[in-house]
Design an enzyme around this catalytic site. Structure first.
Site, PDB file in Angstrom:
ATOM      1  N   LYS A  17       0.821  -1.210   0.000  1.00  0.00           N
ATOM      2  CA  LYS A  17       0.000   0.000   0.000  1.00  0.00           C
ATOM      3  C   LYS A  17       0.863   1.272   0.000  1.00  0.00           C
ATOM      4  CE  LYS A  17      -1.081  -0.436   4.866  1.00  0.00           C
ATOM      5  NZ  LYS A  17      -0.034   0.387   5.471  1.00  0.00           N
ATOM      6  N   ARG A  92      -6.466   3.611  11.205  1.00  0.00           N
ATOM      7  CA  ARG A  92      -6.201   2.199  11.414  1.00  0.00           C
ATOM      8  C   ARG A  92      -7.251   1.560  12.330  1.00  0.00           C
ATOM      9  NH1 ARG A  92      -0.522   1.962  10.368  1.00  0.00           N
ATOM     10  NH2 ARG A  92       0.510   0.018  10.855  1.00  0.00           N
ATOM     11  N   ARG A 131      12.058  -7.261   3.286  1.00  0.00           N
ATOM     12  CA  ARG A 131      12.157  -5.797   3.255  1.00  0.00           C
ATOM     13  C   ARG A 131      13.384  -5.293   4.031  1.00  0.00           C
ATOM     14  NH1 ARG A 131       6.830  -2.435   4.364  1.00  0.00           N
ATOM     15  NH2 ARG A 131       6.925  -3.233   6.489  1.00  0.00           N
ATOM     16  N   ARG A 164      13.823  -3.164   9.535  1.00  0.00           N
ATOM     17  CA  ARG A 164      13.089  -2.347  10.509  1.00  0.00           C
ATOM     18  C   ARG A 164      12.886  -3.153  11.781  1.00  0.00           C
ATOM     19  NH1 ARG A 164       7.827  -0.064   7.517  1.00  0.00           N
ATOM     20  NH2 ARG A 164       6.918  -0.662   9.510  1.00  0.00           N
ATOM     21  N   ARG A 175       1.818  -7.562  14.534  1.00  0.00           N
ATOM     22  CA  ARG A 175       1.239  -6.536  13.657  1.00  0.00           C
ATOM     23  C   ARG A 175       0.224  -7.140  12.697  1.00  0.00           C
ATOM     24  NH1 ARG A 175       6.081  -4.504  10.751  1.00  0.00           N
ATOM     25  NH2 ARG A 175       4.814  -2.996   9.665  1.00  0.00           N
TER      26      ARG A 175
HETATM   27  P1  AMP Z   1       3.368   1.322   9.423  1.00  0.00           P
HETATM   28  O1  AMP Z   1       4.592   1.832   8.756  1.00  0.00           O
HETATM   29  O2  AMP Z   1       2.107   1.911   8.858  1.00  0.00           O
HETATM   30  O3  AMP Z   1       3.332  -0.199   9.451  1.00  0.00           O
HETATM   31  O4  AMP Z   1       3.429   1.830  10.950  1.00  0.00           O
HETATM   32  C1  AMP Z   1       4.478   1.423  11.817  1.00  0.00           C
HETATM   33  C2  AMP Z   1       3.986   1.472  13.258  1.00  0.00           C
HETATM   34  O5  AMP Z   1       3.629   2.828  13.626  1.00  0.00           O
HETATM   35  C3  AMP Z   1       2.741   0.655  13.531  1.00  0.00           C
HETATM   36  O6  AMP Z   1       3.016  -0.712  13.768  1.00  0.00           O
HETATM   37  C4  AMP Z   1       2.179   1.363  14.778  1.00  0.00           C
HETATM   38  O7  AMP Z   1       2.891   1.006  15.940  1.00  0.00           O
HETATM   39  C5  AMP Z   1       2.490   2.850  14.486  1.00  0.00           C
HETATM   40  N1  AMP Z   1       1.346   3.476  13.772  1.00  0.00           N
HETATM   41  C6  AMP Z   1       1.356   3.973  12.504  1.00  0.00           C
HETATM   42  N2  AMP Z   1       0.161   4.465  12.151  1.00  0.00           N
HETATM   43  C7  AMP Z   1      -0.656   4.268  13.204  1.00  0.00           C
HETATM   44  C8  AMP Z   1      -2.048   4.544  13.447  1.00  0.00           C
HETATM   45  N3  AMP Z   1      -2.837   5.104  12.517  1.00  0.00           N
HETATM   46  N4  AMP Z   1      -2.555   4.197  14.671  1.00  0.00           N
HETATM   47  C9  AMP Z   1      -1.782   3.632  15.617  1.00  0.00           C
HETATM   48  N5  AMP Z   1      -0.465   3.334  15.451  1.00  0.00           N
HETATM   49  C10 AMP Z   1       0.095   3.649  14.261  1.00  0.00           C
END
Ligand code: AMP
Length: 220
Positions: A17, A92, A131, A164, A175
């Site tokens: 995405k 989210r 990744r 990461r 996750r």
């Molecule tokens: P992502 O890169 O979108 O996978 O985000 C990495 C991490 O950031 C996630 O696993 C969450 O811990 C935090 N995070 C990012 N966006 C959100 C959101 N909208 N709500 C809560 N936590 C978030």
């Protein structure tokens, strides 16, 4: 398609995405805001509060209140977001989605579409394991479909690539299960609003993007 599209992206970590968001943003000339990237930038700058870092590293979610505030203050209320946008990683939860709707409604605006990049958990898991990111400039590579020119090093700045913290296996499992449940709920939420566009994410990025373009045109 609306002149100033306001699009959100849904999909598992590893569904592509982020890549699709960048393509949408480029094509429709709108800015993209990634909440995950925002937190990673804060970390790089040494400004991420320790308790937030611990939550993210363990694969958990930052609180709705904190994320809502951050997205509004750092992006939605800024000048650049006034002529449309793409949001990646936000909302989210249903609470975040309802907050976003309310925020936009207050300005007589609404979302154009919620694009759901559909991918099986197994495929997403495999993609994430490949990744690697550049700790210096945030570039993203993948051992399966976008290798760096020199293995293990960033094309742009030459820094050694890393995995990461939250892409390690245990965090990814957490996750995935968190996200799978939440994504499902959000697809229902946006489906009920007639805003959901579901595309099959199990193809090359340009093929997936062509599907998104087609669906967005059809929904215009
Ligand atoms: P992502 O890169 O979108 O996978 O985000 C990495 C991490 O950031 C996630 O696993 C969450 O811990 C935090 N995070 C990012 N966006 C959100 C959101 N909208 N709500 C809560 N936590 C978030």
């Amino acid at each position: 398609m609306a002149q100033h599209p306001r699009i959100i992206l849904l999909g598992l970590p590893g569904s592509g995405k982020g890549t699709q968001g960048a393509l949408i943003a480029q094509t429709w000339r709108v800015p993209i805001f990634s909440s995950g990237e925002y937190f990673r930038n804060l970390r790089r700058e040494g400004k991420l509060p320790a308790e937030v870092a611990a939550k993210i590293n363990a694969g958990g979610l930052v609180s709705d209140e904190d994320v809502n505030m951050i997205v509004v203050e750092s992006f939605l209320s800024t000048q650049e977001a006034q002529a449309g946008f793409v949001l990646d990683g936000y909302p989210r939860t249903v609470a975040q989605a309802a907050f976003l709707d309310e925020y936009l409604t207050k300005q007589n605006l609404s979302l154009t579409a919620a694009v759901y990049v559909d991918l099986s958990v197994e495929t997403a898991f495999r993609r994430i394991s490949g990744r690697r990111v550049c700790p210096a400039d945030g570039s993203v590579y993948n051992a399966y479909y976008s290798q760096p020119e020199r293995e293990g090093f960033c094309n742009l700045c030459g820094a050694p690539l890393i995995q990461r913290e939250d892409d390690r296996e245990e965090s990814v499992r957490t996750r995935m299960s968190t996200y799978e449940a939440m994504t499902k709920t959000l697809t229902v939420y946006y489906g009920d609003q007639g805003k959901l566009i579901t595309v099959d994410g199990a193809s090359a990025p340009d093929v997936v993007f062509a599907r998104i373009q087609g669906a967005l045109h059809d929904s215009a």
